[in-house]
Design a protein around this motif. Structure first.
Motif, short mmCIF file in Angstrom:
data_model
loop_
_atom_site.label_atom_id
_atom_site.label_comp_id
_atom_site.label_asym_id
_atom_site.label_seq_id
_atom_site.Cartn_x
_atom_site.Cartn_y
_atom_site.Cartn_z
N GLU A 65 25.20 -8.21 1.70
CA GLU A 65 24.36 -8.07 2.89
C GLU A 65 24.01 -6.59 3.17
OE1 GLU A 65 22.23 -9.62 5.29
OE2 GLU A 65 22.80 -10.86 3.59
N THR A 66 24.98 -5.71 2.93
CA THR A 66 24.73 -4.29 3.23
C THR A 66 23.65 -3.74 2.28
OG1 THR A 66 26.47 -3.46 1.77
CG2 THR A 66 27.10 -3.90 4.07
N ASP A 67 23.64 -4.23 1.04
CA ASP A 67 22.58 -3.81 0.10
C ASP A 67 21.23 -4.34 0.58
OD1 ASP A 67 24.37 -2.62 -1.80
OD2 ASP A 67 24.90 -4.64 -2.48
N ARG A 68 21.26 -5.59 1.03
CA ARG A 68 20.01 -6.22 1.48
C ARG A 68 19.41 -5.43 2.65
NH1 ARG A 68 17.61 -9.28 4.42
NH2 ARG A 68 19.30 -9.45 5.92
N ALA A 69 20.30 -5.05 3.59
CA ALA A 69 19.83 -4.29 4.77
C ALA A 69 19.33 -2.91 4.35
CB ALA A 69 20.98 -4.18 5.78
N ALA A 70 20.05 -2.28 3.42
CA ALA A 70 19.64 -0.94 2.97
C ALA A 70 18.27 -0.99 2.31
CB ALA A 70 20.69 -0.37 2.01
N PHE A 71 18.03 -2.02 1.49
CA PHE A 71 16.71 -2.15 0.84
C PHE A 71 15.65 -2.36 1.91
CE2 PHE A 71 16.95 -3.04 -3.92
CZ PHE A 71 18.13 -2.35 -4.08
N GLN A 72 15.97 -3.16 2.91
CA GLN A 72 15.01 -3.48 3.96
C GLN A 72 14.67 -2.23 4.79
OE1 GLN A 72 13.36 -6.36 4.40
NE2 GLN A 72 12.25 -5.19 5.96
N ASN A 73 15.66 -1.35 4.97
CA ASN A 73 15.44 -0.15 5.80
C ASN A 73 14.73 0.96 5.04
OD1 ASN A 73 16.65 -1.30 7.99
ND2 ASN A 73 18.70 -0.55 7.47
N GLY A 74 14.65 0.86 3.72
CA GLY A 74 13.99 1.90 2.92
C GLY A 74 15.04 2.88 2.39
N ILE A 75 15.37 2.73 1.14
CA ILE A 75 16.44 3.56 0.55
C ILE A 75 15.94 4.98 0.32
CG2 ILE A 75 17.70 3.88 -1.63
CD1 ILE A 75 18.59 1.12 -1.47
N ARG A 76 16.77 5.93 0.67
CA ARG A 76 16.39 7.34 0.46
C ARG A 76 16.88 7.75 -0.92
NH1 ARG A 76 13.54 11.11 1.88
NH2 ARG A 76 14.20 13.16 1.17
N LEU A 77 15.95 8.13 -1.79
CA LEU A 77 16.32 8.66 -3.10
C LEU A 77 16.02 10.16 -3.01
CD1 LEU A 77 14.76 5.91 -5.39
CD2 LEU A 77 17.14 6.15 -4.68
N LEU B 68 9.66 2.54 0.32
CA LEU B 68 9.15 1.59 1.32
C LEU B 68 10.17 0.46 1.45
CD1 LEU B 68 5.40 1.18 0.22
CD2 LEU B 68 6.27 2.42 2.22
N PRO B 69 10.20 -0.22 2.60
CA PRO B 69 11.10 -1.36 2.72
C PRO B 69 10.89 -2.31 1.54
CG PRO B 69 10.09 -0.88 4.82
CD PRO B 69 9.42 0.02 3.81
N PHE C 44 16.77 -10.86 -7.02
CA PHE C 44 15.33 -10.62 -7.13
C PHE C 44 14.98 -9.52 -6.14
CE2 PHE C 44 15.75 -14.84 -8.85
CZ PHE C 44 14.85 -14.85 -9.90
N VAL C 45 14.18 -8.57 -6.59
CA VAL C 45 13.75 -7.47 -5.72
C VAL C 45 12.23 -7.47 -5.67
CG1 VAL C 45 13.80 -4.99 -5.30
CG2 VAL C 45 15.72 -6.08 -6.47
N THR C 46 11.68 -7.39 -4.46
CA THR C 46 10.22 -7.27 -4.31
C THR C 46 9.90 -5.86 -3.82
OG1 THR C 46 10.12 -9.59 -3.71
CG2 THR C 46 8.16 -8.27 -3.23
N LEU C 47 9.14 -5.15 -4.63
CA LEU C 47 8.72 -3.78 -4.27
C LEU C 47 7.24 -3.78 -3.92
CD1 LEU C 47 10.11 -1.47 -7.13
CD2 LEU C 47 11.20 -2.07 -4.96
N HIS C 48 6.86 -2.89 -3.02
CA HIS C 48 5.43 -2.75 -2.68
C HIS C 48 4.88 -1.43 -3.25
CE1 HIS C 48 6.45 -6.04 -0.09
NE2 HIS C 48 7.35 -5.28 0.50
N GLU C 49 5.61 -0.85 -4.15
CA GLU C 49 5.22 0.43 -4.78
C GLU C 49 5.86 0.44 -6.17
OE1 GLU C 49 7.09 3.49 -2.39
OE2 GLU C 49 8.95 2.35 -2.36
N GLY C 50 5.66 1.48 -6.92
CA GLY C 50 6.23 1.52 -8.27
C GLY C 50 6.50 2.93 -8.72
N LYS C 51 7.67 3.44 -8.35
CA LYS C 51 8.04 4.80 -8.75
C LYS C 51 8.91 4.72 -10.02
CE LYS C 51 6.60 7.33 -5.09
NZ LYS C 51 5.89 6.37 -4.27
N PHE C 52 8.97 5.83 -10.71
CA PHE C 52 9.71 5.93 -11.98
C PHE C 52 11.16 5.44 -11.80
CE2 PHE C 52 11.69 8.86 -15.21
CZ PHE C 52 11.17 8.20 -16.30
#
Ligand code: URA
Length: 240
Positions: free
Chosen positions: A146-158, A164-165, A178-186
């Motif tokens: 769940e903590t990973d899910r919330a972190a992904f939802q909040n927008g992970i800082r790299l 993006l969430p 399964f991960v859904t991204l709305h962007e595509g970084k390296f």
């Protein structure tokens, strides 16, 4: 309407080289609207005229759109001096019509890769403005929670940017997600999980916008997009 030289039109199908196309015309094997083509320099609108080669429809397509199930071990590039690229999976004919991958998957990533020679469409789909969703299936070194899910939802800082969430769906087997991204970084998915202390052991893209990787398309196989799929991509590409 767009008029092109006949040899260019014939060669654009990838089935003949420009030189072979000239020979076909010279040998009288090409009919345009029922009459033998007068010469290669004749300009024809391939979308308005019927073009037959040896009495078979030329099968002209302005652009080609191919959905490839990329295997691991190949580069998402058109050429490389040392390593195999995804174009090496195609026939020699398809290799000469100017197809390029729309975006990149890592060398060890499998799954859905769109190839096209429609440069304007590729450019539009890659634009960050369009937020074309990409869905990945990943196998992780440790269970996601769940903590990973919330972190992904909040927008992970790299290090250099904040994602993006993103949506993380954990399957019944919590190392498979399964991960859904709305962007595509390296290396984005690998980096997102790495920031959560997990390693991605296997990664496959299963969807991109309206395109789905169906189970019947084996690894290394490809198919042409349907007309409906191309229309959907065009709608996304034309959005302001
Ligand atoms: N994220 C990655 O880490 N690798 C890919 O190939 C695609 C998304």
């Amino acid at each position: 309407m767009s008029y092109e030289r006949l040899d260019k039109i014939i060669a654009s199908t990838g089935r003949w080289s420009r030189r072979e196309a000239k020979t076909l015309v010279r040998e009288g094997r090409v009919l345009v609207d029922g009459a033998p083509a007068a010469g290669v320099e004749v300009k024809v609108d391939p979308e308005a005229s019927e073009i037959l080669v040896d009495n078979q429809d030329l099968g002209y397509r302005r652009y080609s759109y191919i959905l490839l199930n990329k295997p691991a071990g190949l580069l998402s590039a058109t050429e490389d001096n040392r390593q195999e690229t995804v174009l090496d999976l195609l026939s020699p004919e398809l290799r000469r019509i100017g197809l390029s991958p729309v975006g990149r998957l890592d060398k060890d990533t499998e799954g859905l890769l769109l190839l096209t020679n429609d440069g304007a469409m590729a450019h539009a789909l890659l634009s960050p403005k369009r937020h074309v969703d990409k869905v990945y299936y990943a196998v992780l070194s440790a269970p996601a929670d769940e903590t990973d899910r919330a972190a992904f939802q909040n927008g992970i800082r790299l290090g250099d940017f904040t994602c993006l969430p993103a949506q993380l769906d954990i399957t019944e087997e919590p190392t498979e997600v399964f991960v859904t991204l709305h962007e595509g970084k390296f290396h984005q998915i690998k980096r997102m999980f790495s920031s959560r202390g997990k390693t991605v052991l296997y990664l496959r893209r299963v969807a991109m916008g309206p395109l789905q990787l169906e189970a019947s398309l084996g690894v290394g196989e490809f198919r042409y997009l349907s007309k409906q799929e191309v229309n959907k991509l065009n709608t996304i590409a034309q959005k302001k």
